[in-house]
Scaffold this motif. Structure first.
Motif, PDB file in Angstrom:
ATOM      1  N   GLY A  41       0.844  -1.193   0.000  1.00 21.07           N
ATOM      2  CA  GLY A  41       0.000   0.000   0.000  1.00 21.07           C
ATOM      3  C   GLY A  41       0.878   1.241   0.000  1.00 21.07           C
ATOM      4  N   PRO A  42       0.260   2.408  -0.138  1.00 21.32           N
ATOM      5  CA  PRO A  42      -1.156   2.635  -0.436  1.00 21.32           C
ATOM      6  C   PRO A  42      -1.476   2.260  -1.880  1.00 21.32           C
ATOM      7  N   PRO A  43      -2.770   1.974  -2.193  1.00 16.28           N
ATOM      8  CA  PRO A  43      -3.126   1.552  -3.549  1.00 16.28           C
ATOM      9  C   PRO A  43      -2.758   2.608  -4.584  1.00 16.28           C
ATOM     10  N   PRO A 181       1.800  -1.348  -5.554  1.00 23.75           N
ATOM     11  CA  PRO A 181       0.536  -1.909  -5.036  1.00 23.75           C
ATOM     12  C   PRO A 181      -0.700  -1.498  -5.826  1.00 23.75           C
ATOM     13  N   ASP A 183      -4.455  -2.411  -7.430  1.00 21.38           N
ATOM     14  CA  ASP A 183      -5.572  -3.271  -7.046  1.00 21.38           C
ATOM     15  C   ASP A 183      -5.761  -4.433  -8.010  1.00 21.38           C
ATOM     16  N   ARG A 247       0.222  -5.489  -4.153  1.00 17.91           N
ATOM     17  CA  ARG A 247      -1.045  -5.962  -3.594  1.00 17.91           C
ATOM     18  C   ARG A 247      -1.531  -7.184  -4.372  1.00 17.91           C
TER      19      ARG A 247
END
Length: 353
Positions: A41-43, A181, A183, A247
């Motif tokens: 993260g963060p995305p 990261p 999604d 991610r």
């Protein structure tokens, strides 16, 4: 899992090898195995697309599978297990095109290309640091401070210009960008890994297993966050404490022309896929997708191409496309001179010139 469906009733196959872009929302992958789940993260924002590159590689494809069913299953297994694909086959058979096929069909955005040569190192794929550029920027910053030092004595409220940020001089490579990261997974093409130095496959093991890496220059930096450039045009990303973790593990397509064997530890982390020359129907579909029409002599040239491949010759798909394009260009001669040109284009690549 029983038959073609997973335990939740969804078909475990999300890839059909047509290369056709999704008509609606892109298909989602089944959850990753517990041992392939990451917490980066963060995305990051969704990556940009690059339809121009996809058109060059694939053309305007129709719903005709460009791989045999067994190969399609191997690709789907790699997608489900979040493992790299190690794609082998003769030069020009379409190994690198597979990355674009997956990306367009699953709506995964721009393909990140890492073209490997004998001098390539792991760091080349992860990031680069322009140390000289940073040193020059710091020198210029310090030189700019000196004229203002006297002014600062007279006016304490003078605002001091901050020094150049370290992140401004760091650019993530294709591998480094793919491990950000996101999604949804990025697609990474590692082209011709067999041309690399003997140590590179072993150096890749840790990154492929853990889905993460560190940038030592940022780890040592006093700042907790840094904004760096990525391999996407105009792209940037915020990093924390110099560490990157994905991610969703990227779709990694590693191609090899079989010039050497890879270590067993490396092969264990990949799913093998041997690509063969497409069938006659698939070759005709590829010609149609690139030219959008089927020229009168296309079937004759495809049959000639298939005969030469079956006879043991080394031929690439772009030879066939070049021959079809040339014979349909304007008033291309159909006499001996025209046939000589076609023979030159469809020559056996294993025989030198």
């Amino acid at each position: 899992m029983s038959g073609p469906e997973a335990a939740d009733g969804r078909d475990w196959r999300v890839f059909e090898a047509t290369g056709a872009a999704p008509g609606g929302p892109p298909p989602s992958l089944l959850p990753a195995p517990p041992w392939r789940r990451f917490r980066g993260g963060p995305p990051q924002p969704a990556p940009p697309g690059d339809e121009h590159a996809a058109l060059r590689r694939l053309g305007q494809v129709d719903a005709v599978p460009q791989l045999d069913p067994d190969s399609v299953d191997v690709v789907n297994a790699a997608l489900l297990l979040r493992r790299p694909l190690l794609v082998t086959g003769a030069p020009g058979v379409g190994k690198s095109t597979l990355a674009y096929l997956v990306s367009r069909e699953l709506g995964l955005g721009r393909v990140l290309e890492w073209n490997v040569v004998s001098r390539t190192t792991l760091r080349d794929g992860l990031y680069s640091h322009d140390a000289l550029g940073r040193a020059q920027a710091i020198a210029a910053w310090r030189a700019g401070l000196r004229p203002r030092e006297a002014e600062a004595v007279e006016s304490p409220e003078t605002e001091e210009q901050p020094p150049p940020a370290l992140g401004d001089f760091i650019t993530l490579g294709p591998l480094g960008t793919a491990l950000l990261p996101y999604d949804r997974p990025r697609v990474l093409l590692v082209d011709e890994l067999d041309k690399s130095d003997i140590d590179l496959p072993n150096d890749l093991l840790h990154v492929l297993e853990n889905g993460s890496y560190e940038i030592p220059e940022l780890v040592r930096d006093a700042s907790d966050r840094a904004r760096v450039r990525t391999s996407d045009p105009g792209g940037s990303a915020d990093l924390r404490q110099g560490r990157v973790e994905c991610r969703e593990f990227p779709v990694v397509v590693i191609t090899s022309n079989g010039e050497r064997e890879f270590p067993a530890a490396f092969r264990r982390r990949c799913l093998p896929l041997e690509m063969r020359t497409p069938t006659r129907d698939q070759l005709l579909a590829i010609v149609d997708s690139h030219l959008r029409v089927r020229p009168p002599d296309a079937e004759v040239l495809v049959d000639l191409f298939v005969q030469r491949v079956e006879a043991g010759g080394t031929h690439s798909l772009d030879q066939l496309l070049n021959a079809v394009q040339l014979t349909t260009a304007g008033t291309f001669p159909t006499d001996a001179s025209g046939r000589k040109l076609v023979e030159m284009l469809l020559r056996d690549l294993a025989k030198g010139r």
